[in-house]
Design a protein around this motif. Structure first.
Motif, PDB file in Angstrom:
ATOM      1  N   MET A  92      26.412   1.881  -3.431  1.00 31.21           N
ATOM      2  CA  MET A  92      25.820   0.556  -3.639  1.00 31.21           C
ATOM      3  C   MET A  92      25.624  -0.133  -2.297  1.00 31.21           C
ATOM      4  N   ARG A  93      24.517  -0.817  -2.159  1.00 26.26           N
ATOM      5  CA  ARG A  93      24.214  -1.502  -0.907  1.00 26.26           C
ATOM      6  C   ARG A  93      25.039  -2.775  -0.790  1.00 26.26           C
ATOM      7  N   GLN A  94      25.690  -2.951   0.369  1.00 22.94           N
ATOM      8  CA  GLN A  94      26.521  -4.117   0.611  1.00 22.94           C
ATOM      9  C   GLN A  94      25.784  -5.095   1.515  1.00 22.94           C
ATOM     10  N   LEU A  95      25.679  -6.345   1.079  1.00 27.40           N
ATOM     11  CA  LEU A  95      25.017  -7.388   1.869  1.00 27.40           C
ATOM     12  C   LEU A  95      26.052  -8.375   2.376  1.00 27.40           C
ATOM     13  N   PRO A  96      25.814  -8.952   3.556  1.00 26.36           N
ATOM     14  CA  PRO A  96      26.737  -9.970   4.079  1.00 26.36           C
ATOM     15  C   PRO A  96      26.845 -11.160   3.131  1.00 26.36           C
ATOM     16  N   SER A  97      27.991 -11.814   3.168  1.00 29.00           N
ATOM     17  CA  SER A  97      28.228 -12.953   2.274  1.00 29.00           C
ATOM     18  C   SER A  97      27.240 -14.090   2.534  1.00 29.00           C
ATOM     19  N   ALA A  98      26.798 -14.244   3.795  1.00 30.02           N
ATOM     20  CA  ALA A  98      25.836 -15.311   4.097  1.00 30.02           C
ATOM     21  C   ALA A  98      24.517 -15.079   3.377  1.00 30.02           C
ATOM     22  N   ILE A  99      24.082 -13.824   3.297  1.00 26.44           N
ATOM     23  CA  ILE A  99      22.836 -13.502   2.605  1.00 26.44           C
ATOM     24  C   ILE A  99      23.011 -13.678   1.096  1.00 26.44           C
ATOM     25  N   GLY A 121       0.322 -11.971  14.308  1.00 20.39           N
ATOM     26  CA  GLY A 121      -0.630 -11.096  13.640  1.00 20.39           C
ATOM     27  C   GLY A 121      -0.571  -9.649  14.051  1.00 20.39           C
ATOM     28  N   THR A 122       0.441  -9.242  14.829  1.00 20.68           N
ATOM     29  CA  THR A 122       0.529  -7.833  15.244  1.00 20.68           C
ATOM     30  C   THR A 122       0.872  -6.916  14.076  1.00 20.68           C
ATOM     31  N   LEU A 123       1.834  -7.333  13.250  1.00 22.32           N
ATOM     32  CA  LEU A 123       2.253  -6.552  12.082  1.00 22.32           C
ATOM     33  C   LEU A 123       1.659  -7.202  10.843  1.00 22.32           C
ATOM     34  N   ILE A 124       0.678  -6.527  10.247  1.00 21.51           N
ATOM     35  CA  ILE A 124      -0.057  -7.131   9.129  1.00 21.51           C
ATOM     36  C   ILE A 124       0.666  -6.907   7.810  1.00 21.51           C
ATOM     37  N   SER A 125       1.040  -5.657   7.518  1.00 24.94           N
ATOM     38  CA  SER A 125       1.706  -5.391   6.246  1.00 24.94           C
ATOM     39  C   SER A 125       2.459  -4.067   6.315  1.00 24.94           C
ATOM     40  N   VAL A 126       3.448  -3.945   5.430  1.00 27.03           N
ATOM     41  CA  VAL A 126       4.236  -2.725   5.272  1.00 27.03           C
ATOM     42  C   VAL A 126       4.277  -2.393   3.793  1.00 27.03           C
ATOM     43  N   ASP A 127       4.026  -1.127   3.465  1.00 26.79           N
ATOM     44  CA  ASP A 127       4.100  -0.717   2.061  1.00 26.79           C
ATOM     45  C   ASP A 127       5.479  -1.020   1.488  1.00 26.79           C
ATOM     46  N   PRO A 128       5.564  -1.292   0.171  1.00 29.01           N
ATOM     47  CA  PRO A 128       6.878  -1.456  -0.449  1.00 29.01           C
ATOM     48  C   PRO A 128       7.752  -0.223  -0.209  1.00 29.01           C
ATOM     49  N   ILE A 129       9.001  -0.466   0.150  1.00 31.19           N
ATOM     50  CA  ILE A 129       9.926   0.623   0.468  1.00 31.19           C
ATOM     51  C   ILE A 129      10.895   0.791  -0.690  1.00 31.19           C
ATOM     52  N   PRO A 130      10.783   1.880  -1.457  1.00 27.27           N
ATOM     53  CA  PRO A 130      11.708   2.088  -2.575  1.00 27.27           C
ATOM     54  C   PRO A 130      13.095   2.439  -2.062  1.00 27.27           C
ATOM     55  N   LEU A 131      14.105   1.786  -2.613  1.00 31.25           N
ATOM     56  CA  LEU A 131      15.482   2.079  -2.242  1.00 31.25           C
ATOM     57  C   LEU A 131      16.041   3.079  -3.251  1.00 31.25           C
ATOM     58  N   VAL A 132      16.152   4.324  -2.842  1.00 28.78           N
ATOM     59  CA  VAL A 132      16.582   5.395  -3.735  1.00 28.78           C
ATOM     60  C   VAL A 132      17.824   6.063  -3.169  1.00 28.78           C
ATOM     61  N   SER A 133      18.533   6.788  -4.020  1.00 22.19           N
ATOM     62  CA  SER A 133      19.749   7.491  -3.599  1.00 22.19           C
ATOM     63  C   SER A 133      19.556   8.998  -3.632  1.00 22.19           C
ATOM     64  N   THR A 134      18.319   9.461  -3.714  1.00 27.19           N
ATOM     65  CA  THR A 134      18.051  10.889  -3.773  1.00 27.19           C
ATOM     66  C   THR A 134      17.695  11.408  -2.380  1.00 27.19           C
ATOM     67  N   CYS A 156       4.108   7.028   7.928  1.00 28.75           N
ATOM     68  CA  CYS A 156       5.444   7.432   8.375  1.00 28.75           C
ATOM     69  C   CYS A 156       6.199   8.145   7.255  1.00 28.75           C
ATOM     70  N   ALA A 157       7.025   9.094   7.634  1.00 30.28           N
ATOM     71  CA  ALA A 157       7.900   9.823   6.715  1.00 30.28           C
ATOM     72  C   ALA A 157       9.341   9.493   7.063  1.00 30.28           C
ATOM     73  N   SER A 158      10.182   9.359   6.041  1.00 27.06           N
ATOM     74  CA  SER A 158      11.571   8.986   6.273  1.00 27.06           C
ATOM     75  C   SER A 158      12.338  10.108   6.958  1.00 27.06           C
ATOM     76  N   HIS A 159      13.484   9.760   7.555  1.00 26.95           N
ATOM     77  CA  HIS A 159      14.287  10.722   8.307  1.00 26.95           C
ATOM     78  C   HIS A 159      14.899  11.786   7.414  1.00 26.95           C
ATOM     79  N   THR A 160      14.770  11.650   6.085  1.00 29.44           N
ATOM     80  CA  THR A 160      15.281  12.668   5.171  1.00 29.44           C
ATOM     81  C   THR A 160      14.621  14.015   5.407  1.00 29.44           C
ATOM     82  N   GLN A 161      13.406  14.009   5.963  1.00 30.04           N
ATOM     83  CA  GLN A 161      12.705  15.263   6.223  1.00 30.04           C
ATOM     84  C   GLN A 161      13.479  16.152   7.197  1.00 30.04           C
ATOM     85  N   GLU A 162      14.309  15.560   8.060  1.00 28.95           N
ATOM     86  CA  GLU A 162      15.087  16.354   9.010  1.00 28.95           C
ATOM     87  C   GLU A 162      16.142  17.189   8.296  1.00 28.95           C
ATOM     88  N   ILE A 163      16.673  16.665   7.182  1.00 29.80           N
ATOM     89  CA  ILE A 163      17.670  17.411   6.422  1.00 29.80           C
ATOM     90  C   ILE A 163      17.028  18.601   5.733  1.00 29.80           C
TER      91      ILE A 163
END
Length: 226
Positions: free
Chosen positions: A1-8, A68-81, A158-165
């Motif tokens: 499970m993802r842990q977030l700081p108490s302030a967030i 305006g340098t960074l316009i948009s980023v695709d939604p990033i799915p948070l998965v455990s696979t 971009c491809a996630s670092h999982t490809q290295e595994i």
């Protein structure tokens, strides 16, 4: 499970946060071959923002450029696979820093880190260091130079670092390759000649024939019967 700081967590409960994305690219200098780092974020101006280093887990302060340098980023799915995630990052084609990052530097397989920062609308500061949401490498770069009245831009796929595994090891099992790791490791010293050894087994002399497993013989027998 993802842990977030108490302030967030506290600010999320009060529903008073503004999210911004931060992009960190580590490319290669074409002249020197040394790594070059550059940061962008999805807001105005340049900031020195604290982020959590995904490799060490510690807080570091990095410079990020906006306007305006960074316009948009695709939604990033948070998965455990172990599935490799692919995302696209859209950037401005006319910004000088973006041009330097994608043209002057070699971004092929450049390291990419994306962070999500949560700002307080009252203080206009981060309530906690930006959390890493994606770590990977640049697979493809599309730079579109538009004609008059047309849209242009830079798209990083971009491809996630999982490809290295999941990457296969091209090394072979040989005495030479094993001794590159450890000069005193002689585990594979007889690999090239062991097939020619002749051994005594009771009254029989000669090479030892390899035998198929019982499952393989049954499969072969059933195929022949068919």
């Amino acid at each position: 499970m993802r842990q977030l700081p108490s302030a967030i967590l506290s600010a999320l409960a009060d529903r008073r946060l503004v999210a911004r994305d931060f992009l960190w690219i580590v490319a290669r200098n074409r002249s020197t071959g040394m790594p070059e780092s550059v940061g962008f974020w999805s807001d105005v101006g340049s900031v020195d923002a604290p982020v959590i280093d995904p490799e060490t887990g510690t807080d570091v302060v990095r410079p990020f450029h906006g306007s305006g340098t960074l316009i948009s980023v695709d939604p990033i799915p948070l998965v455990s696979t172990m599935e490799v995630q692919n995302i696209r990052i859209r950037m401005s084609q006319i910004d000088n820093l973006v041009q330097q990052a994608v043209r002057d530097y070699d971004c092929k397989q450049a390291k990419v880190e994306i962070f999500r920062g949560l700002f307080s609308p009252e203080s206009r500061t981060l309530v906690a260091p930006a959390e890493p949401r994606f770590v990977g490498f640049v697979d493809k770069i599309d730079i579109t130079t538009p004609s008059e009245n047309e849209d242009g831009g830079v798209v990083l796929t971009c491809a996630s670092h999982t490809q290295e595994i999941l990457r296969s090891n091209p090394d072979t099992r040989s005495d030479a390759s094993q001794r590159l790791r450890d000069p005193n490791d002689n585990f594979y010293q007889d690999t090239a000649v062991v097939g020619e050894w002749e051994l005594f087994w009771g009254r029989k002399q000669g090479k030892i024939d390899t035998q198929k497993s019982s499952d393989a013989r049954l499969i072969q027998k059933s195929i022949g019967a068919a």
